[in-house]
Design a protein around this motif. Structure first.
Motif, short mmCIF file in Angstrom:
data_model
loop_
_atom_site.label_atom_id
_atom_site.label_comp_id
_atom_site.label_asym_id
_atom_site.label_seq_id
_atom_site.Cartn_x
_atom_site.Cartn_y
_atom_site.Cartn_z
N LYS A 80 0.86 -1.18 0.00
CA LYS A 80 0.00 0.00 0.00
C LYS A 80 0.90 1.24 0.00
N LEU A 81 0.86 1.97 -1.09
CA LEU A 81 1.71 3.15 -1.24
C LEU A 81 0.88 4.41 -1.13
N GLY A 90 4.15 10.70 -9.92
CA GLY A 90 5.40 10.24 -10.51
C GLY A 90 6.00 11.29 -11.43
N ASP A 91 7.32 11.39 -11.39
CA ASP A 91 8.05 12.33 -12.25
C ASP A 91 8.83 11.48 -13.26
N SER A 92 8.39 11.50 -14.51
CA SER A 92 8.99 10.59 -15.49
C SER A 92 10.44 10.95 -15.82
N VAL A 93 10.84 12.21 -15.61
CA VAL A 93 12.24 12.60 -15.87
C VAL A 93 13.14 11.96 -14.81
N ALA A 94 12.75 12.06 -13.55
CA ALA A 94 13.51 11.39 -12.48
C ALA A 94 13.45 9.89 -12.68
N GLY A 95 12.29 9.38 -13.12
CA GLY A 95 12.12 7.94 -13.34
C GLY A 95 13.03 7.41 -14.43
N ALA A 104 3.39 -0.08 -6.81
CA ALA A 104 3.21 -0.97 -5.66
C ALA A 104 3.87 -2.33 -5.92
N PHE A 105 3.86 -2.79 -7.17
CA PHE A 105 4.54 -4.04 -7.52
C PHE A 105 6.06 -3.83 -7.47
N THR A 144 12.79 3.99 -2.95
CA THR A 144 11.87 4.76 -2.11
C THR A 144 10.50 4.76 -2.80
N PRO A 145 9.42 5.04 -2.06
CA PRO A 145 8.10 5.14 -2.71
C PRO A 145 8.12 6.14 -3.88
N GLN A 146 8.82 7.27 -3.71
CA GLN A 146 8.88 8.26 -4.78
C GLN A 146 9.61 7.71 -6.00
#
Ligand code: HEC
Length: 126
Positions: free
Chosen positions: A28-29, A34-39, A85-86, A100-102
């Protein structure tokens, strides 16, 4: 169908019933954006070694995460929050639980910015 259900029940005969077990369910998050650039950076550093810089993986052992061989846009994994969450619980497969969750939300946002097959909703007419 009855035979399949009987077989699955037989496979689960020694399983744990009615409570969570290792690898079951999703974490459970908190609802993060979400930031796709950081991702993209997290993906390059922690995911690309297995899933490929181009997301194509090495099917069937290392699944494609986008492109023609990936899951389609009707899959549960196509929901950003579900993927996060996966991922936070299971990936990177060689170091699960290190994001991290982020970071999990960011990498999910990055993966979801990529193309994937459309769910084929056209059924044969009878
Ligand atoms: C050491 C190799 C390895 C690394 C590194 C790795 N993965 Fe995976 N990944 C796998 C394997 C193997 C599977 C298939 C088995 C499974 O689902 O556990 C998988 C499955 C997945 C799936 C499910 C795909 C589907 O079609 O259902 C997602 C999403 C995913 N990985 C995301 C990531 C992300 C995001 C990262 C980086 C944070 C990452 N993985 C890092 C090996 C890896």
């Amino acid at each position: 169908m009855r035979a399949l259900v009987a077989y699955i029940e037989w496979l689960s005969r020694d399983g744990i019933k009615g409570k969570a077990y290792k690898g079951w369910g999703l974490v459970k998050l908190a609802a993060l954006t979400g930031d796709s650039v950081a991702g993209k950076a997290t993906y390059a550093a922690q995911c690309a070694a297995c899933h490929g810089a181009d997301g194509a993986g090495v099917p069937p052992v290392l699944p494609a995460l986008w492109g023609p061989n990936s899951y389609n846009d009707g899959a549960g994994m196509n929901k950003q929050a579900k993927m996060a969450a996966f991922v936070i619980h299971n990936m990177p497969q060689n170091h699960p639980g290190t994001l991290t969750p982020q970071q999990a939300c960011d990498v999910a946002a990055f993966i979801h910015s990529k193309p994937r097959p459309k769910f084929n909703q056209v059924y044969k007419s009878y």
